[in-house]
Design an enzyme around this catalytic site. Structure first.
Site, PDB file in Angstrom:
ATOM      1  CE  LYS A  10      -4.061  -2.114   2.185  1.00  0.00           C
ATOM      2  NZ  LYS A  10      -5.147  -1.890   3.189  1.00  0.00           N
ATOM      3  CE1 TYR A  50      -9.476  -2.948  -0.136  1.00  0.00           C
ATOM      4  CE2 TYR A  50      -8.656  -0.961  -1.205  1.00  0.00           C
ATOM      5  CZ  TYR A  50      -8.438  -2.099  -0.440  1.00  0.00           C
ATOM      6  OH  TYR A  50      -7.170  -2.383   0.018  1.00  0.00           O
ATOM      7  CG  PHE A  58     -13.606   1.355   6.566  1.00  0.00           C
ATOM      8  CD1 PHE A  58     -13.116   0.776   5.405  1.00  0.00           C
ATOM      9  CD2 PHE A  58     -14.317   0.543   7.454  1.00  0.00           C
ATOM     10  CE1 PHE A  58     -13.324  -0.561   5.112  1.00  0.00           C
ATOM     11  CE2 PHE A  58     -14.530  -0.809   7.174  1.00  0.00           C
ATOM     12  CZ  PHE A  58     -14.037  -1.349   6.004  1.00  0.00           C
ATOM     13  NE  ARG A  86      -6.890 -13.587   5.517  1.00  0.00           N
ATOM     14  CZ  ARG A  86      -7.363 -12.346   5.372  1.00  0.00           C
ATOM     15  NH1 ARG A  86      -7.117 -11.656   4.280  1.00  0.00           N
ATOM     16  NH2 ARG A  86      -8.081 -11.805   6.334  1.00  0.00           N
ATOM     17  CB  THR A  92      -7.366  -6.034   9.315  1.00  0.00           C
ATOM     18  OG1 THR A  92      -7.726  -7.191   8.563  1.00  0.00           O
ATOM     19  CG2 THR A  92      -7.691  -4.790   8.512  1.00  0.00           C
ATOM     20  NE  ARG A 103      -2.460  -5.849   7.040  1.00  0.00           N
ATOM     21  CZ  ARG A 103      -3.457  -6.612   6.614  1.00  0.00           C
ATOM     22  NH1 ARG A 103      -3.805  -7.685   7.316  1.00  0.00           N
ATOM     23  NH2 ARG A 103      -4.099  -6.317   5.508  1.00  0.00           N
ATOM     24  CG  ASN A 113      -3.881  -2.309   6.606  1.00  0.00           C
ATOM     25  OD1 ASN A 113      -3.764  -1.828   5.491  1.00  0.00           O
ATOM     26  ND2 ASN A 113      -4.783  -3.235   6.902  1.00  0.00           N
ATOM     27  CG  HIS A 116      -5.576  -6.193  -0.086  1.00  0.00           C
ATOM     28  ND1 HIS A 116      -6.744  -6.293   0.628  1.00  0.00           N
ATOM     29  CD2 HIS A 116      -5.716  -7.023  -1.152  1.00  0.00           C
ATOM     30  CE1 HIS A 116      -7.559  -7.131  -0.003  1.00  0.00           C
ATOM     31  NE2 HIS A 116      -6.962  -7.588  -1.084  1.00  0.00           N
ATOM     32  CD  GLU A 127      -8.882  -9.237  -3.530  1.00  0.00           C
ATOM     33  OE1 GLU A 127      -9.745  -8.992  -2.676  1.00  0.00           O
ATOM     34  OE2 GLU A 127      -7.713  -9.591  -3.232  1.00  0.00           O
TER      35      GLU A 127
HETATM   36  P1  CMP Z   1      -7.645  -4.361   3.262  1.00  0.00           P
HETATM   37  O1  CMP Z   1      -7.242  -5.779   3.447  1.00  0.00           O
HETATM   38  O2  CMP Z   1      -6.948  -3.608   2.193  1.00  0.00           O
HETATM   39  O3  CMP Z   1      -9.217  -4.297   3.010  1.00  0.00           O
HETATM   40  C1  CMP Z   1      -9.993  -3.162   3.331  1.00  0.00           C
HETATM   41  C2  CMP Z   1      -9.235  -2.166   4.165  1.00  0.00           C
HETATM   42  O4  CMP Z   1     -10.033  -1.236   4.855  1.00  0.00           O
HETATM   43  C3  CMP Z   1      -8.469  -2.881   5.235  1.00  0.00           C
HETATM   44  O5  CMP Z   1      -7.399  -3.587   4.664  1.00  0.00           O
HETATM   45  C4  CMP Z   1      -8.115  -1.726   6.176  1.00  0.00           C
HETATM   46  O6  CMP Z   1      -6.902  -1.082   5.832  1.00  0.00           O
HETATM   47  C5  CMP Z   1      -9.257  -0.732   5.943  1.00  0.00           C
HETATM   48  N1  CMP Z   1     -10.106  -0.574   7.113  1.00  0.00           N
HETATM   49  C6  CMP Z   1     -10.315   0.563   7.791  1.00  0.00           C
HETATM   50  N2  CMP Z   1     -11.155   0.379   8.814  1.00  0.00           N
HETATM   51  C7  CMP Z   1     -11.500  -0.930   8.799  1.00  0.00           C
HETATM   52  C8  CMP Z   1     -12.348  -1.750   9.610  1.00  0.00           C
HETATM   53  N3  CMP Z   1     -13.022  -1.259  10.661  1.00  0.00           N
HETATM   54  N4  CMP Z   1     -12.459  -3.068   9.289  1.00  0.00           N
HETATM   55  C9  CMP Z   1     -11.808  -3.577   8.229  1.00  0.00           C
HETATM   56  N5  CMP Z   1     -10.995  -2.846   7.427  1.00  0.00           N
HETATM   57  C10 CMP Z   1     -10.836  -1.541   7.713  1.00  0.00           C
END
Ligand code: CMP
Length: 141
Positions: A10, A50, A58, A86, A92, A103, A113, A116, A127
């Site tokens: 990211k 997304y 968010f 993962r 996350t 992370r 973070n 992804h 994806e």
């Molecule tokens: P990612 O795996 O890229 O998928 C969606 C992204 O939304 C996630 O990583 C986080 O960086 C972001 N995000 C922000 N707030 C939340 C939340 N409450 N739950 C899940 N993802 C979140």
């Protein structure tokens, strides 16, 4: 089974010059990078990627962040690649991520973070196809 998964380094991690450190973790864990490119996503591209989060609070901040700078997108191939990636990434929210995960080491917050990774075979297939055509993927022996 040998699987493919989709991964993004990211904008926060690219701007901190962490592409190589993150690729090293993938390769050290036995995942092969079979496709990769740097892109600066448009809002349409990030929003479509997304789309499943469109109703989440968010979503707008996520699209703004993901378009704030270049990212690396890659396809990782290997045994149990989806789950293995993962594990390498960690939770996350970096506050919940196990020590030593990407992370935990490199991310500041749940919004910024670092990486992804696909969460299941169906999302991995969607994806990968969202960013790569078949002829951009190079199977490895
Ligand atoms: P990612 O795996 O890229 O998928 C969606 C992204 O939304 C996630 O990583 C986080 O960086 C972001 N995000 C922000 N707030 C939340 C939340 N409450 N739950 C899940 N993802 C979140």
């Amino acid at each position: 089974a040998i699987e493919r998964t989709f991964s993004i380094v990211k904008p926060d991690a690219v701007s901190k010059n962490l592409i190589g450190a993150i690729y090293n973790r993938f390769e050290s864990a036995g995942l092969r990078i079979v496709a990769a490119k740097m892109i600066h996503m448009s809002a349409e591209q990030a929003g479509g990627f997304y789309a499943e989060h469109k109703e989440r609070p968010f979503y707008n901040a996520l699209v703004t962040f993901m378009t704030s700078g270049p990212v690396m997108v890659q396809v990782l191939e290997g045994e149990d690649a989806i789950r293995r990636n993962r594990e390498i990434m960690g939770a996350t929210n970096p506050a919940d991520a196990l020590a030593g995960t990407l992370r935990s080491c490199f991310a500041e917050s749940i919004d910024r973070n670092a990486v992804h990774g696909s969460d299941a075979p169906a999302s991995a297939a969607r994806e990968i196809a969202y960013f790569f055509s078949d002829d951009e993927i190079c199977p490895r022996a």
